[in-house]
Design a protein around this motif. Structure first.
Motif, PDB file in Angstrom:
ATOM      1  N   ARG A 236      19.688 -75.029 -61.368  1.00  0.00           N
ATOM      2  CA  ARG A 236      19.330 -75.980 -60.314  1.00  0.00           C
ATOM      3  C   ARG A 236      20.076 -75.716 -59.015  1.00  0.00           C
ATOM      4  NH1 ARG A 236      19.629 -82.007 -62.465  1.00  0.00           N
ATOM      5  NH2 ARG A 236      18.624 -82.359 -60.431  1.00  0.00           N
ATOM      6  N   ARG A 238      21.083 -74.119 -55.695  1.00  0.00           N
ATOM      7  CA  ARG A 238      20.414 -73.272 -54.704  1.00  0.00           C
ATOM      8  C   ARG A 238      21.394 -72.663 -53.704  1.00  0.00           C
ATOM      9  NH1 ARG A 238      17.376 -73.080 -58.052  1.00  0.00           N
ATOM     10  NH2 ARG A 238      15.203 -73.782 -58.171  1.00  0.00           N
ATOM     11  N   GLY A 266      18.715 -83.672 -52.898  1.00  0.00           N
ATOM     12  CA  GLY A 266      19.015 -82.290 -53.222  1.00  0.00           C
ATOM     13  C   GLY A 266      20.325 -81.790 -52.665  1.00  0.00           C
ATOM     14  N   GLU A 289      23.750 -77.531 -52.720  1.00  0.00           N
ATOM     15  CA  GLU A 289      22.328 -77.837 -52.571  1.00  0.00           C
ATOM     16  C   GLU A 289      21.648 -77.467 -53.890  1.00  0.00           C
ATOM     17  OE1 GLU A 289      20.664 -76.058 -49.061  1.00  0.00           O
ATOM     18  OE2 GLU A 289      22.527 -76.382 -47.940  1.00  0.00           O
ATOM     19  N   TYR A 290      20.757 -78.353 -54.361  1.00  0.00           N
ATOM     20  CA  TYR A 290      20.191 -78.147 -55.691  1.00  0.00           C
ATOM     21  C   TYR A 290      18.720 -78.524 -55.723  1.00  0.00           C
ATOM     22  CZ  TYR A 290      20.663 -83.226 -56.309  1.00  0.00           C
ATOM     23  OH  TYR A 290      20.549 -84.576 -56.175  1.00  0.00           O
ATOM     24  N   ALA A 291      18.039 -78.015 -56.750  1.00  0.00           N
ATOM     25  CA  ALA A 291      16.627 -78.323 -56.962  1.00  0.00           C
ATOM     26  C   ALA A 291      16.506 -79.562 -57.828  1.00  0.00           C
ATOM     27  CB  ALA A 291      15.933 -77.147 -57.631  1.00  0.00           C
TER      28      ALA A 291
END
Length: 291
Positions: A236, A238, A266, A289-291
Protein backbone atom coordinates in the motif's frame (compact mmCIF):
# COMPACT_ATOMS: atom_id res chain seq x y z
CA UNK A 1 37.32 23.24 -2.58
CA UNK A 2 36.34 19.59 -2.03
CA UNK A 3 32.91 20.20 -3.62
CA UNK A 4 32.68 21.66 -7.12
CA UNK A 5 28.90 22.16 -7.47
CA UNK A 6 28.88 22.96 -11.18
CA UNK A 7 30.99 19.93 -12.04
CA UNK A 8 28.95 17.63 -9.79
CA UNK A 9 25.58 18.65 -11.25
CA UNK A 10 26.85 18.59 -14.85
CA UNK A 11 28.37 15.11 -14.55
CA UNK A 12 26.76 12.38 -16.64
CA UNK A 13 24.45 10.02 -14.73
CA UNK A 14 26.01 6.77 -13.57
CA UNK A 15 24.29 3.48 -14.31
CA UNK A 16 25.27 0.40 -12.34
CA UNK A 17 23.75 -3.09 -12.04
CA UNK A 18 21.89 -4.00 -8.86
CA UNK A 19 21.11 -7.46 -7.52
CA UNK A 20 19.65 -8.77 -4.28
CA UNK A 21 17.88 -11.84 -2.96
CA UNK A 22 15.82 -12.96 0.02
CA UNK A 23 18.89 -13.04 2.30
CA UNK A 24 19.50 -9.32 1.73
CA UNK A 25 15.84 -8.54 2.42
CA UNK A 26 15.79 -10.65 5.59
CA UNK A 27 18.98 -9.03 6.89
CA UNK A 28 17.57 -5.55 6.24
CA UNK A 29 14.32 -6.37 8.02
CA UNK A 30 16.23 -7.66 11.06
CA UNK A 31 18.32 -4.49 10.97
CA UNK A 32 15.19 -2.33 11.31
CA UNK A 33 13.81 -4.34 14.21
CA UNK A 34 11.71 -7.08 12.62
CA UNK A 35 11.38 -10.45 14.31
CA UNK A 36 10.01 -9.63 17.76
CA UNK A 37 8.14 -11.72 18.79
CA UNK A 38 9.89 -14.25 16.56
CA UNK A 39 6.83 -16.42 15.92
CA UNK A 40 4.30 -13.60 15.46
CA UNK A 41 2.59 -14.08 12.05
CA UNK A 42 2.92 -10.35 11.43
CA UNK A 43 6.68 -10.51 11.96
CA UNK A 44 7.08 -13.63 9.84
CA UNK A 45 6.08 -11.54 6.82
CA UNK A 46 9.47 -9.87 7.28
CA UNK A 47 11.59 -12.77 8.51
CA UNK A 48 10.47 -16.00 6.81
CA UNK A 49 11.37 -16.45 3.15
CA UNK A 50 8.24 -18.45 2.33
CA UNK A 51 6.02 -15.52 3.44
CA UNK A 52 8.33 -12.64 2.60
CA UNK A 53 7.07 -9.17 1.70
CA UNK A 54 9.58 -6.35 1.12
CA UNK A 55 9.38 -3.17 3.17
CA UNK A 56 9.65 -0.30 0.63
CA UNK A 57 12.46 1.38 2.59
CA UNK A 58 14.63 -1.58 1.54
CA UNK A 59 15.10 0.52 -1.61
CA UNK A 60 17.67 2.60 0.30
CA UNK A 61 20.02 -0.38 0.75
CA UNK A 62 19.24 -2.66 -2.22
CA UNK A 63 22.47 -3.67 -3.88
CA UNK A 64 24.49 -2.40 -0.91
CA UNK A 65 23.26 1.20 -0.85
CA UNK A 66 25.02 2.16 -4.07
CA UNK A 67 23.14 5.46 -4.49
CA UNK A 68 24.80 7.12 -1.49
CA UNK A 69 28.17 5.49 -2.08
CA UNK A 70 28.18 6.54 -5.72
CA UNK A 71 27.00 10.06 -4.97
CA UNK A 72 29.77 10.75 -2.46
CA UNK A 73 32.40 9.75 -5.03
CA UNK A 74 30.81 11.56 -7.99
CA UNK A 75 32.92 13.99 -10.03
CA UNK A 76 33.29 17.24 -8.11
CA UNK A 77 32.57 15.59 -4.73
CA UNK A 78 35.41 14.88 -2.29
CA UNK A 79 34.36 15.06 1.36
CA UNK A 80 35.42 13.80 4.78
CA UNK A 81 32.97 11.18 6.09
CA UNK A 82 33.30 12.70 9.57
CA UNK A 83 31.64 15.85 8.19
CA UNK A 84 28.76 13.99 6.53
CA UNK A 85 25.24 13.61 7.92
CA UNK A 86 22.14 12.36 6.16
CA UNK A 87 19.77 15.34 5.95
CA UNK A 88 16.68 13.83 4.36
CA UNK A 89 15.36 10.93 2.32
CA UNK A 90 12.44 10.09 0.08
CA UNK A 91 11.43 6.90 -1.73
CA UNK A 92 8.74 6.81 -4.42
CA UNK A 93 7.58 3.27 -5.18
CA UNK A 94 6.43 2.54 -8.73
CA UNK A 95 5.39 -1.05 -7.97
CA UNK A 96 5.95 -3.51 -5.10
CA UNK A 97 9.59 -4.37 -4.54
CA UNK A 98 10.50 -7.92 -5.59
CA UNK A 99 12.09 -10.33 -3.14
CA UNK A 100 14.97 -10.90 -5.54
CA UNK A 101 16.45 -9.26 -8.62
CA UNK A 102 19.37 -10.30 -10.79
CA UNK A 103 19.17 -7.73 -13.58
CA UNK A 104 18.04 -4.42 -12.06
CA UNK A 105 19.87 -1.20 -12.92
CA UNK A 106 20.31 2.01 -11.00
CA UNK A 107 20.88 5.36 -12.69
CA UNK A 108 22.03 8.06 -10.27
CA UNK A 109 23.13 11.66 -10.47
CA UNK A 110 23.77 14.73 -8.33
CA UNK A 111 20.56 16.69 -8.81
CA UNK A 112 21.61 19.82 -6.88
CA UNK A 113 24.14 21.24 -4.43
CA UNK A 114 22.78 23.84 -2.02
CA UNK A 115 24.81 26.40 -0.09
CA UNK A 116 23.77 26.60 3.57
CA UNK A 117 26.55 29.00 4.58
CA UNK A 118 28.53 26.79 6.97
CA UNK A 119 27.52 23.60 5.18
CA UNK A 120 26.53 22.21 1.81
CA UNK A 121 23.59 19.93 0.99
CA UNK A 122 24.15 17.46 -1.84
CA UNK A 123 20.92 16.17 -3.41
CA UNK A 124 21.27 12.72 -4.98
CA UNK A 125 18.63 11.12 -7.22
CA UNK A 126 18.62 7.43 -8.07
CA UNK A 127 16.15 5.66 -10.38
CA UNK A 128 15.98 1.87 -10.30
CA UNK A 129 14.35 -0.36 -12.93
CA UNK A 130 14.34 -3.98 -14.03
CA UNK A 131 13.28 -5.54 -17.36
CA UNK A 132 9.62 -5.08 -16.36
CA UNK A 133 9.99 -1.31 -15.90
CA UNK A 134 10.62 1.27 -13.16
CA UNK A 135 10.80 0.03 -9.56
CA UNK A 136 11.51 3.09 -7.42
CA UNK A 137 13.05 6.55 -7.22
CA UNK A 138 15.19 7.63 -4.26
CA UNK A 139 16.15 11.21 -3.44
CA UNK A 140 18.73 11.74 -0.68
CA UNK A 141 19.89 14.99 0.92
CA UNK A 142 23.45 14.76 2.27
CA UNK A 143 24.53 17.46 4.74
CA UNK A 144 28.29 18.20 4.65
CA UNK A 145 29.61 20.40 7.44
CA UNK A 146 32.17 23.06 6.53
CA UNK A 147 31.53 22.94 2.78
CA UNK A 148 29.18 25.90 2.31
CA UNK A 149 29.93 29.52 1.53
CA UNK A 150 30.47 29.06 -2.21
CA UNK A 151 27.72 31.50 -3.19
CA UNK A 152 25.25 28.95 -4.49
CA UNK A 153 21.46 28.68 -4.20
CA UNK A 154 20.33 28.11 -0.61
CA UNK A 155 17.52 25.72 -1.51
CA UNK A 156 14.69 24.59 0.80
CA UNK A 157 15.24 24.47 4.55
CA UNK A 158 17.07 21.28 5.50
CA UNK A 159 17.31 20.37 1.81
CA UNK A 160 13.57 19.71 1.42
CA UNK A 161 10.14 21.24 1.90
CA UNK A 162 8.88 21.59 5.48
CA UNK A 163 5.63 20.09 6.81
CA UNK A 164 3.81 21.50 9.82
CA UNK A 165 3.30 18.96 12.62
CA UNK A 166 -0.40 18.50 13.47
CA UNK A 167 -1.51 20.15 16.70
CA UNK A 168 -4.05 17.42 17.50
CA UNK A 169 -3.13 14.31 19.53
CA UNK A 170 -1.70 11.53 17.34
CA UNK A 171 -4.02 8.78 16.13
CA UNK A 172 -1.41 6.12 16.88
CA UNK A 173 1.75 6.09 19.01
CA UNK A 174 4.24 3.21 18.79
CA UNK A 175 7.38 2.80 20.91
CA UNK A 176 10.21 0.83 19.31
CA UNK A 177 13.08 -0.14 21.67
CA UNK A 178 16.45 -0.20 19.90
CA UNK A 179 18.95 -2.98 20.51
CA UNK A 180 22.41 -2.07 21.81
CA UNK A 181 23.81 -3.67 18.65
CA UNK A 182 21.18 -2.18 16.29
CA UNK A 183 23.70 -0.12 14.32
CA UNK A 184 26.15 -3.03 14.10
CA UNK A 185 23.42 -5.20 12.63
CA UNK A 186 22.01 -2.56 10.29
CA UNK A 187 25.42 -1.64 8.82
CA UNK A 188 25.68 -5.17 7.37
CA UNK A 189 23.16 -3.98 4.75
CA UNK A 190 25.86 -1.75 3.24
CA UNK A 191 26.40 1.51 5.17
CA UNK A 192 29.92 1.08 6.51
CA UNK A 193 30.40 4.65 7.77
CA UNK A 194 32.43 4.19 11.00
CA UNK A 195 30.32 6.92 12.62
CA UNK A 196 27.89 4.13 13.52
CA UNK A 197 30.39 1.68 15.00
CA UNK A 198 33.70 3.29 15.98
CA UNK A 199 33.62 5.33 19.25
CA UNK A 200 36.79 7.26 18.36
CA UNK A 201 35.42 8.21 14.94
CA UNK A 202 32.08 9.23 16.50
CA UNK A 203 33.87 11.53 18.96
CA UNK A 204 35.83 13.10 16.09
CA UNK A 205 32.48 13.80 14.43
CA UNK A 206 31.18 15.48 17.61
CA UNK A 207 29.15 12.67 19.22
CA UNK A 208 29.63 11.01 22.60
CA UNK A 209 29.35 7.56 21.03
CA UNK A 210 28.29 5.92 17.75
CA UNK A 211 24.83 6.95 16.56
CA UNK A 212 22.19 4.91 14.78
CA UNK A 213 22.00 5.31 11.01
CA UNK A 214 19.32 7.78 10.00
CA UNK A 215 18.10 5.29 7.41
CA UNK A 216 17.69 2.68 10.13
CA UNK A 217 15.35 5.02 12.05
CA UNK A 218 13.64 5.66 8.70
CA UNK A 219 13.01 1.95 8.19
CA UNK A 220 11.87 1.38 11.79
CA UNK A 221 9.34 4.22 11.50
CA UNK A 222 7.93 2.96 8.20
CA UNK A 223 7.54 -0.54 9.61
CA UNK A 224 5.61 0.95 12.55
CA UNK A 225 3.25 2.69 10.11
CA UNK A 226 2.73 -0.44 8.00
CA UNK A 227 2.14 -2.63 11.05
CA UNK A 228 -0.25 -0.32 12.89
CA UNK A 229 -2.08 1.75 10.26
CA UNK A 230 -1.77 -0.10 6.93
CA UNK A 231 -2.82 -3.55 8.19
CA UNK A 232 0.64 -4.99 7.57
CA UNK A 233 0.34 -4.46 3.79
CA UNK A 234 3.67 -3.13 2.47
CA UNK A 235 2.23 -2.90 -1.07
CA UNK A 236 0.00 0.00 0.00
CA UNK A 237 2.99 2.34 0.44
CA UNK A 238 3.40 4.70 -2.53
CA UNK A 239 5.92 7.22 -1.21
CA UNK A 240 7.79 7.97 2.00
CA UNK A 241 9.79 11.09 2.82
CA UNK A 242 11.52 12.42 5.94
CA UNK A 243 13.94 14.99 7.29
CA UNK A 244 16.54 13.74 9.77
CA UNK A 245 16.22 16.25 12.61
CA UNK A 246 18.47 14.64 15.21
CA UNK A 247 20.15 11.46 16.33
CA UNK A 248 19.07 8.43 18.28
CA UNK A 249 21.53 6.10 20.00
CA UNK A 250 21.42 2.30 20.03
CA UNK A 251 19.78 1.18 23.27
CA UNK A 252 17.31 4.08 23.33
CA UNK A 253 13.60 3.96 22.44
CA UNK A 254 12.23 5.46 19.24
CA UNK A 255 8.69 6.83 19.71
CA UNK A 256 6.70 7.11 16.48
CA UNK A 257 3.61 9.33 16.52
CA UNK A 258 1.21 9.04 13.56
CA UNK A 259 -1.64 11.17 12.24
CA UNK A 260 -3.93 9.62 9.61
CA UNK A 261 -5.01 11.38 6.43
CA UNK A 262 -3.40 14.77 7.02
CA UNK A 263 -4.17 16.89 5.11
CA UNK A 264 -6.06 14.48 2.82
CA UNK A 265 -6.89 10.84 2.09
CA UNK A 266 -4.03 8.47 1.48
CA UNK A 267 -1.55 10.35 3.64
CA UNK A 268 -0.06 9.69 7.08
CA UNK A 269 2.12 12.22 8.84
CA UNK A 270 4.51 11.13 11.55
CA UNK A 271 7.30 12.18 13.85
CA UNK A 272 9.92 10.07 15.62
CA UNK A 273 11.62 11.06 18.87
CA UNK A 274 14.15 9.67 21.35
CA UNK A 275 12.14 8.85 24.49
CA UNK A 276 15.04 8.78 26.97
CA UNK A 277 16.20 12.28 25.97
CA UNK A 278 12.89 14.07 26.61
CA UNK A 279 11.51 13.21 23.18
CA UNK A 280 14.41 14.79 21.31
CA UNK A 281 13.44 15.03 17.60
CA UNK A 282 14.81 12.31 15.32
CA UNK A 283 12.52 12.38 12.25
CA UNK A 284 10.40 15.40 11.28
CA UNK A 285 8.58 16.58 8.12
CA UNK A 286 7.78 12.91 7.57
CA UNK A 287 4.96 11.71 5.32
CA UNK A 288 3.81 8.30 4.08
CA UNK A 289 1.54 8.31 1.02
CA UNK A 290 -0.48 5.12 0.57
CA UNK A 291 -3.12 3.44 -1.57
Amino acid sequence: MPIDPARAVAAAPRTVPLAWDHKDVLLYHLGVGAGTPATDPGELRYTLESRLHVLPSFATVAGGGMALAGGLTAPGIDVDLAAVLHGGQSVTVHRPLPVRATDATQTSRVAAVYDKGKAAVIVLRADVADPDGPLWTCVSQIFVKGEGGFGGERGPSGGQERTATPTTPPDVTADRPLREDQALLYRLSGDWNPLHADPDFARRAGFDKPILHGLCSYGIALKAVVDTVLDGDVARVRAYSTRFAGVVYPGETLRVRMWRDTPGPGRIQLTATAVEREDAPVLTDTVVEYA
